[in-house]
Design a protein around this motif. Structure first.
Motif, mmCIF file in Angstrom:
data_model
loop_
_atom_site.group_PDB
_atom_site.id
_atom_site.type_symbol
_atom_site.label_atom_id
_atom_site.label_comp_id
_atom_site.label_asym_id
_atom_site.label_seq_id
_atom_site.Cartn_x
_atom_site.Cartn_y
_atom_site.Cartn_z
ATOM 1 N N THR A 53 27.695 45.273 56.275
ATOM 2 C CA THR A 53 27.057 45.970 57.602
ATOM 3 C C THR A 53 28.348 45.979 58.509
ATOM 4 O OG1 THR A 53 26.388 43.715 58.395
ATOM 5 C CG2 THR A 53 24.983 44.978 57.209
ATOM 6 N N ALA A 54 29.480 45.398 58.382
ATOM 7 C CA ALA A 54 30.605 45.527 59.055
ATOM 8 C C ALA A 54 31.458 46.467 59.022
ATOM 9 C CB ALA A 54 31.239 43.965 59.363
ATOM 10 N N THR A 55 32.024 47.282 60.045
ATOM 11 C CA THR A 55 32.783 48.134 59.897
ATOM 12 C C THR A 55 34.128 47.506 59.901
ATOM 13 O OG1 THR A 55 31.570 49.714 61.093
ATOM 14 C CG2 THR A 55 33.870 50.316 61.124
ATOM 15 N N ASP A 56 34.988 47.873 58.944
ATOM 16 C CA ASP A 56 36.451 47.307 58.869
ATOM 17 C C ASP A 56 37.081 48.237 57.823
ATOM 18 O OD1 ASP A 56 35.705 46.529 56.021
ATOM 19 O OD2 ASP A 56 34.703 44.857 56.705
ATOM 20 N N SER A 57 38.286 47.752 57.427
ATOM 21 C CA SER A 57 39.220 48.761 56.792
ATOM 22 C C SER A 57 39.665 48.347 55.457
ATOM 23 C CB SER A 57 40.566 49.016 57.607
ATOM 24 O OG SER A 57 41.334 47.390 57.573
ATOM 25 N N ALA A 58 38.983 47.254 55.097
ATOM 26 C CA ALA A 58 39.203 46.607 53.724
ATOM 27 C C ALA A 58 38.557 47.280 52.630
ATOM 28 C CB ALA A 58 38.787 44.966 53.723
ATOM 29 N N LYS A 59 39.082 47.433 51.365
ATOM 30 C CA LYS A 59 38.510 47.877 50.237
ATOM 31 C C LYS A 59 38.280 46.794 49.390
ATOM 32 C CE LYS A 59 39.007 51.149 46.609
ATOM 33 N NZ LYS A 59 39.738 52.436 45.982
ATOM 34 N N ARG A 60 36.957 46.311 49.483
ATOM 35 C CA ARG A 60 36.626 45.112 48.792
ATOM 36 C C ARG A 60 36.592 45.407 47.181
ATOM 37 N NH1 ARG A 60 34.966 44.860 53.566
ATOM 38 N NH2 ARG A 60 34.598 42.956 54.804
ATOM 39 N N PRO A 61 37.346 44.293 46.377
ATOM 40 C CA PRO A 61 37.306 44.594 44.929
ATOM 41 C C PRO A 61 36.058 44.788 44.334
ATOM 42 C CG PRO A 61 38.265 42.255 45.423
ATOM 43 C CD PRO A 61 37.874 43.050 46.896
ATOM 44 N N ASP A 62 35.796 45.401 43.141
ATOM 45 C CA ASP A 62 34.580 45.338 42.466
ATOM 46 C C ASP A 62 34.668 44.211 41.654
ATOM 47 O OD1 ASP A 62 33.528 47.533 43.570
ATOM 48 O OD2 ASP A 62 34.609 48.980 42.145
ATOM 49 N N VAL A 63 33.617 43.312 41.719
ATOM 50 C CA VAL A 63 33.513 42.110 40.785
ATOM 51 C C VAL A 63 32.187 42.476 40.003
ATOM 52 C CG1 VAL A 63 33.169 39.527 40.723
ATOM 53 C CG2 VAL A 63 34.576 40.594 42.261
ATOM 54 N N GLU A 64 32.404 42.322 38.611
ATOM 55 C CA GLU A 64 31.049 42.168 37.635
ATOM 56 C C GLU A 64 30.906 40.946 36.845
ATOM 57 O OE1 GLU A 64 29.279 45.313 34.223
ATOM 58 O OE2 GLU A 64 31.087 45.883 35.503
ATOM 59 N N LEU A 65 30.118 40.207 37.291
ATOM 60 C CA LEU A 65 29.740 39.260 36.231
ATOM 61 C C LEU A 65 29.272 39.397 34.980
ATOM 62 C CD1 LEU A 65 28.135 36.800 39.193
ATOM 63 C CD2 LEU A 65 30.745 36.619 38.353
ATOM 64 N N PRO A 66 29.562 38.476 33.971
ATOM 65 C CA PRO A 66 29.021 38.502 32.814
ATOM 66 C C PRO A 66 27.514 38.753 32.866
ATOM 67 C CG PRO A 66 30.921 36.832 32.540
ATOM 68 C CD PRO A 66 30.477 37.301 34.322
ATOM 69 N N LYS A 67 26.808 39.439 31.821
ATOM 70 C CA LYS A 67 25.300 39.555 31.921
ATOM 71 C C LYS A 67 24.636 38.201 31.796
ATOM 72 C CE LYS A 67 25.316 43.950 29.633
ATOM 73 N NZ LYS A 67 24.864 44.932 28.517
ATOM 74 N N THR A 88 27.672 38.546 53.789
ATOM 75 C CA THR A 88 27.959 39.331 52.656
ATOM 76 C C THR A 88 29.149 38.810 51.939
ATOM 77 O OG1 THR A 88 26.993 41.065 53.713
ATOM 78 C CG2 THR A 88 28.597 41.766 52.226
ATOM 79 N N ASP A 89 30.191 38.700 52.775
ATOM 80 C CA ASP A 89 31.558 38.264 52.321
ATOM 81 C C ASP A 89 31.485 36.928 51.823
ATOM 82 O OD1 ASP A 89 33.021 40.514 52.684
ATOM 83 O OD2 ASP A 89 33.826 40.018 54.734
ATOM 84 N N THR A 90 30.686 35.994 52.188
ATOM 85 C CA THR A 90 30.331 34.805 51.591
ATOM 86 C C THR A 90 29.580 34.879 50.081
ATOM 87 O OG1 THR A 90 30.303 33.326 53.614
ATOM 88 C CG2 THR A 90 29.343 32.394 51.445
ATOM 89 N N SER A 91 28.613 35.763 49.748
ATOM 90 C CA SER A 91 28.313 36.106 48.823
ATOM 91 C C SER A 91 29.155 36.605 47.757
ATOM 92 C CB SER A 91 26.873 36.846 48.936
ATOM 93 O OG SER A 91 27.285 38.237 49.255
ATOM 94 N N ARG A 92 30.104 37.344 48.250
ATOM 95 C CA ARG A 92 31.136 38.007 47.571
ATOM 96 C C ARG A 92 32.184 36.924 46.887
ATOM 97 N NH1 ARG A 92 31.645 43.762 50.838
ATOM 98 N NH2 ARG A 92 29.970 44.776 49.751
ATOM 99 N N ARG A 93 32.453 35.930 47.921
ATOM 100 C CA ARG A 93 33.355 34.963 47.614
ATOM 101 C C ARG A 93 32.603 33.937 46.520
ATOM 102 N NH1 ARG A 93 31.822 29.606 48.631
ATOM 103 N NH2 ARG A 93 31.429 29.808 50.693
#
Length: 218
Positions: A53-67, A88-93
């Motif tokens: 939800t935050a406006t920032d300049s970072a292009k966050r990497p796509d992370v796809e976990l195994p099924k 959001t960034d914690t969940s991505r971490r």
């Protein structure tokens, strides 16, 4: 950052280890020194990680976990833009750590995107222990009852619980899961400190966790 109270090699040998994934289990699993808010552990419907939800300049990497690896985040939405950006960034971490474990790469670049300082060193060490043991992970982990405190611009603390009773260590060669029974130790309480970098990413700088804390167990 505090270290794990039980060496992972011992846990693997006993086949009774429960994963520390976003993060956890993440790289810290000793008792947190800071006062941590209590958490209601009543079951809730699982949901995916919240969107940014935050406006920032970072292009966050796509992370796809195994099924066979799933992280569910229950109640990780507050309606406050800044707090939701922290969540959001914690969940991505958390996903980033799980990804690095499944890839068997302690130098996976995505770790450095969401971790910094002691927390980054701890995350890399934790992945390396999986690599040395020739293990990976499988199953589902639920993260719930987060509490965010943005105490200063660009700085925040976050506590949350996890349930790892359906997440297991997996032999990397055979793919066999080392299933363990659900106990109070299947529940963890996390206390983290985050800092927002110049690109707008909330990075975890410090992390502590405690298994079987009363505020997370049913």
């Amino acid at each position: 950052m505090k270290r794990r109270s039980l060496p992972v090699a011992v846990a693997f040998a006993a086949t009774a280890a429960l994963l520390l994934t976003a993060c956890g289990g993440e790289e810290g699993s000793s008792k947190a020194d800071d006062e941590i808010a209590g958490a209601d552990t009543g079951k809730a419907a699982s949901s995916p990680a919240p969107s940014a939800t935050a406006t920032d300049s970072a292009k966050r990497p796509d992370v796809e976990l195994p099924k066979d690896v799933t992280n569910n985040f229950d109640g990780w939405k507050t309606g406050d833009a800044t707090k939701d950006a922290v969540l959001t960034d914690t969940s991505r971490r958390i996903d980033a750590l799980a990804y690095a474990i499944t890839q068997g790469d302690p130098e996976e670049p995505v770790l450095g995107f969401y971790y910094k300082d002691d927390a980054l060193l701890g995350a890399a060490d934790w992945v390396q222990e999986f690599v040395k043991a020739k293990k990976s992970m499988t199953g589902e982990t639920r993260y719930f009852k987060p509490k965010v405190d943005v105490y200063e611009e660009g700085k925040a603390t976050l506590t949350y619980c996890s349930f790892e009773g359906e997440a297991f260590v997996k032999d990397r060669k055979t793919g066999e899961a080392e299933k363990t029974p659900v106990t109070d130790n299947s529940y963890l309480l996390y206390a983290t400190r985050l800092e927002r970098n110049d690109k707008g990413v909330w990075q975890t700088a410090a992390l502590n966790s405690e298994r079987g804390n009363d505020s997370c167990t049913p």
